[in-house]
Design an enzyme around this catalytic site. Sequence first.
Site, PDB file in Angstrom:
ATOM      1  N   ASP A 186      39.982  45.631  43.395  1.00 11.72           N
ATOM      2  CA  ASP A 186      41.300  45.661  44.036  1.00 11.72           C
ATOM      3  C   ASP A 186      41.184  45.591  45.556  1.00 11.72           C
ATOM      4  O   ASP A 186      40.577  46.463  46.163  1.00 11.72           O
ATOM      5  CB  ASP A 186      42.051  46.918  43.610  1.00 11.72           C
ATOM      6  CG  ASP A 186      42.394  46.880  42.127  1.00 11.72           C
ATOM      7  OD1 ASP A 186      42.046  47.838  41.417  1.00 11.72           O
ATOM      8  OD2 ASP A 186      42.967  45.880  41.681  1.00 11.72           O
ATOM      9  N   ASP A 211      33.638  45.094  44.452  1.00 14.54           N
ATOM     10  CA  ASP A 211      34.847  45.882  44.212  1.00 14.54           C
ATOM     11  C   ASP A 211      35.885  44.886  43.676  1.00 14.54           C
ATOM     12  O   ASP A 211      35.726  43.671  43.800  1.00 14.54           O
ATOM     13  CB  ASP A 211      35.294  46.499  45.537  1.00 14.54           C
ATOM     14  CG  ASP A 211      36.708  47.037  45.481  1.00 14.54           C
ATOM     15  OD1 ASP A 211      36.999  47.816  44.559  1.00 14.54           O
ATOM     16  OD2 ASP A 211      37.528  46.643  46.331  1.00 14.54           O
TER      17      ASP A 211
HETATM   18  C1  XBP Z   1      41.627  50.514  43.583  1.00 13.29           C
HETATM   19  C2  XBP Z   1      42.249  51.699  42.978  1.00 13.29           C
HETATM   20  C3  XBP Z   1      42.925  51.571  41.633  1.00 13.29           C
HETATM   21  C4  XBP Z   1      44.158  50.674  41.752  1.00 13.29           C
HETATM   22  C5  XBP Z   1      45.146  50.911  40.627  1.00 13.29           C
HETATM   23  O1  XBP Z   1      40.498  50.219  42.823  1.00 13.29           O
HETATM   24  O2  XBP Z   1      42.194  52.776  43.560  1.00 13.29           O
HETATM   25  O3  XBP Z   1      43.329  52.878  41.263  1.00 13.29           O
HETATM   26  O4  XBP Z   1      44.858  51.014  42.945  1.00 13.29           O
HETATM   27  O5  XBP Z   1      44.501  50.698  39.377  1.00 13.29           O
HETATM   28  P1  XBP Z   1      39.213  49.407  43.471  1.00 13.29           P
HETATM   29  P2  XBP Z   1      44.663  51.799  38.211  1.00 13.29           P
HETATM   30  O6  XBP Z   1      38.050  50.392  43.406  1.00 13.29           O
HETATM   31  O7  XBP Z   1      39.033  48.206  42.598  1.00 13.29           O
HETATM   32  O8  XBP Z   1      39.563  49.024  44.896  1.00 13.29           O
HETATM   33  O9  XBP Z   1      46.149  52.129  38.128  1.00 13.29           O
HETATM   34  O10 XBP Z   1      44.134  51.119  36.975  1.00 13.29           O
HETATM   35  O11 XBP Z   1      43.837  52.972  38.670  1.00 13.29           O
HETATM   36 MG    MG Z   2      39.261  48.023  46.610  1.00 14.16          MG
END
Ligand code: XBP
Ligand code: MG
Length: 278
Positions: free
Chosen positions: A11, A9
């Site tokens: 973020d 993953d």
């Molecule tokens: C986390 C998310 C993303 C980010 C924001 O992604 O839910 O939406 O919060 O990015 P991950 P965007 O699966 O990597 O934890 O504004 O580009 O959606």
């Molecule tokens: Mg994440």
Amino acid sequence: MSLRALIWDVDGTLAETERDGHLPAFNAAFAEAGLPWRWSAEQYRQLLAVPGGKERLLAWWQQVDPAAAAQPGLAERLRALHAAKTRHYTRRVASGGVALRPGVARLLGQARAQGVALAIATTTTRDNVSALLQATLGEGAEAWFAVIVAGDEVPRKKPAPDVYLAALQQLGLPAGAALAIEDSAPGVAAARAAGLPVLLTRSDYGPPDLAPLPPAALLADLDGLGGVAAPARGRLLPAGAAAQPWQGRVQWPDLQAWHAAWHAAWQGAPAPAATGSA
Ligand code: XBP
Ligand code: MG
């Protein structure tokens, strides 16, 4: 079945991007657009229940200004606002505003040395992934990953399994030959629904606790991978056995051992798909 791929993953897992990148980028985009909104850390924690930045913006707009949210042309306003946010995010990341979490570079290096396939399965955009990898791991780091699947490239975002199923399909591997590394409840749910064993490295914005998960869902529930300054702490969750406290710096042999134990407990059968809500 041996462990042949790590699916990461982004973020919250590679870096604390929600705290250090996305939240300030959303607020910068609001200021630039002359909107009176400024999300606090606590507000953002609530809003993260909505995976996807565009979806999050829409949910907020419908909450605070339903009349405006019902106006024609809102979709274009949303797209433009999210594009501005992504611009602020990539600029912030490129300027060094976001650091990798402790242990991420170590484990990536160990996996590469072992010839293990690396993949990414994320809700965010590919532009954001590229910016983060380049800023934190240097030019060419994106090529370390055999597969990168971003949120807009599949029909449904996490907690749906789509990004993980697409990553497995592009890797040409069954779920049992891989392992997902996640930080959040939607992410764990998505990986579980794809049949993947999951290493949970809770992030700053991760949930205080996850809905009870079938033992096969998680290999371990840790507060990170462990870095030079401090070991990771948490618990191992051997399938079908009691949780065991664990602390240390997660190394490639740990992942191999936890993955092998998971397989032994399930005799290679895929872990039960997601049942509980994330
Ligand atoms: C986390 C998310 C993303 C980010 C924001 O992604 O839910 O939406 O919060 O990015 P991950 P965007 O699966 O990597 O934890 O504004 O580009 O959606
Ligand atoms: Mg994440």
